[in-house]
Enzyme design. Sequence first.
Site, PDB file in Angstrom:
ATOM      1  N   PHE A   1       0.840  -1.261  -0.037  1.00 17.38           N
ATOM      2  CA  PHE A   1      -0.040  -0.120  -0.124  1.00 17.38           C
ATOM      3  C   PHE A   1       0.726   1.230   0.068  1.00 17.38           C
ATOM      4  CE2 PHE A   1      -1.910  -3.155   3.153  1.00 17.38           C
ATOM      5  CZ  PHE A   1      -2.624  -3.773   2.237  1.00 17.38           C
ATOM      6  N   HIS A   2       1.936   1.229  -0.709  1.00 17.62           N
ATOM      7  CA  HIS A   2       2.659   2.657  -0.871  1.00 17.62           C
ATOM      8  C   HIS A   2       3.204   3.045  -2.284  1.00 17.62           C
ATOM      9  CE1 HIS A   2       4.592   0.649   3.181  1.00 17.62           C
ATOM     10  NE2 HIS A   2       3.354   0.990   3.396  1.00 17.62           N
ATOM     11  N   PRO A   3       2.169   3.106  -3.104  1.00 15.28           N
ATOM     12  CA  PRO A   3       2.621   3.815  -4.489  1.00 15.28           C
ATOM     13  C   PRO A   3       2.949   5.163  -4.308  1.00 15.28           C
ATOM     14  CG  PRO A   3       0.139   3.422  -4.146  1.00 15.28           C
ATOM     15  CD  PRO A   3       0.805   2.687  -2.955  1.00 15.28           C
TER      16      PRO A   3
END
Length: 554
Positions: free
Chosen positions: A468-470
Amino acid sequence: MSLTYDFVVVGAGSAGCVLANRLSENGRYSVCLLEAGPPDRYPWIHIPIGYAKTMFHPVYNWGFYTDPDPGMNNRRIYWPRGRVWGGCSSINGLIYIRGQQADYDAWAESGNQGWGWKDVLPYFRRAENNDLGSGPTHGTEGPLCASSIKARHPLTEGFIDAAKALGVPRTNDFNTGNQEGVGYYQLTTRKGLRCSTAVAYLHPARKRSNLSIISLAKVQKILFEAKRATAVVFEKDGHLQTIHARREVILSAGALQSPQVLQLSGVGPAELLKQFSIPLVHELPGVGENLQDHLQIRMIYECTRPITTNDELRSPWRKLRMGLQWLFTRSGPLAIGINQGGLFTRVMAQSKTPDIQYHFGTLSADSAGGKVHPFSGFTMSVCQLRPESRGYVRIVSSDPNQPPSMQPNYLSTELDRQTVIAGVRYTRKLAETGPLKELIKREHLPGIEQQSDEQILEFCRQYGATIFHPSGTCKMGHDPMAVVDSRLRVHGIQGLRVVDCSIMPTLVSGNTNVPVVMIAEKAATMILEDAVKPRSVVPNAIAAQSSEALSHAL
């Protein structure tokens, strides 16, 4: 409706809530905050373990999927993104991590003046209220709480002891700039409740007369006069409306939607915009490029003892006990969330700083936020901290309601492939080390029979997922693919900035929420500094609109 504010902020997420607070704080400027989602009134947002309740929620989560990724056996990877006050800070795993000193020094060394560790540390300190106390690297006066996990869990202790046996030092603080170590994470919680940026920044500011928040407002595009951003068009209740900005429009819609809004507005790669007959305002080929993310490899184990959160959740009586513990003492599993233990270490010979990170969870499921397994399970999730793989975000239509193409290109470089293989092998070393070995009945995934590099890589391709770190899709810099300068102003455009995870030139070594809060704190300072400098005059017809009229209309 056509009304005016000094600043229009697009997105009430991790960055937008900070900006709304700081820009309206001195009372001098009027601020309009636009958010596509609703206020954060859903109870499970505020209970830390409620992460599982929001992971697939149709209202509070955008629920994006990537394009089929060739590096992941052409699977479409689920990418949750917050659509609510607080954005992803209202639905994330609560981990309080800044990244490494070397991450920020690398930003500065690449030409981004003012973004080295010594430059950003004051903004980390300004933002936080850390229960470790005030010191050279920590603050206690900020709105964002960093809370240490007090309770000790035998599984997490076994994980920590195994890492120590392999030479990793125990730590109670991953946020000094030097991450190497193993221990319990700090969480963005306060007294057993989630401390999102909506809670920390937006709620205290929401009654200010110079701040208006428009929820359920889906931004369509930015309007320009020549090369100056002057207004934002959004859809609410089926009607298009326009808000004008006297001074600046600030995009804080996140690494997926900030580039989408720019492209829909005519700022981006000329050939892409031409495909959809979008008039070109300014060509910036880097808008939407440079997409980076942490790929999560979740290894699942069955425990020899019924001490996991799986066991708690399967028993009605233990669930009741968990609920009562949280209700009366704001403690227990409901107050902690999913992941307790953290580990940063090196598995590649060339790495000078930690290159992998663990999220150790005392439960197991087929996917993050999924239904727990019917056995006593726990998860050791490992990710490569600084992936070389690069993807993109590109519109597929001129329709703002159509999600863009999102292609992460996971595992597209040899270093990334070798690092995830090494990460799996290191996880097995942990599992085979005395203190943890005694608590393990079997390896559920990938299964101990998967031993060769080829088999391990295939497991990573088939089961790997986002953590969850784009980031990186409107990167800061001065090269031809840069989108914003070191003051986060969009190149070639006046009155427009981007302030969110998309401005990262390279992904930080760890969870991204706290770095985004720092970015927004620093951006707010720069915006207020620039506001007192001479600027070009906004057309009189726009300037004549009053913020009081806007507040009345809303």
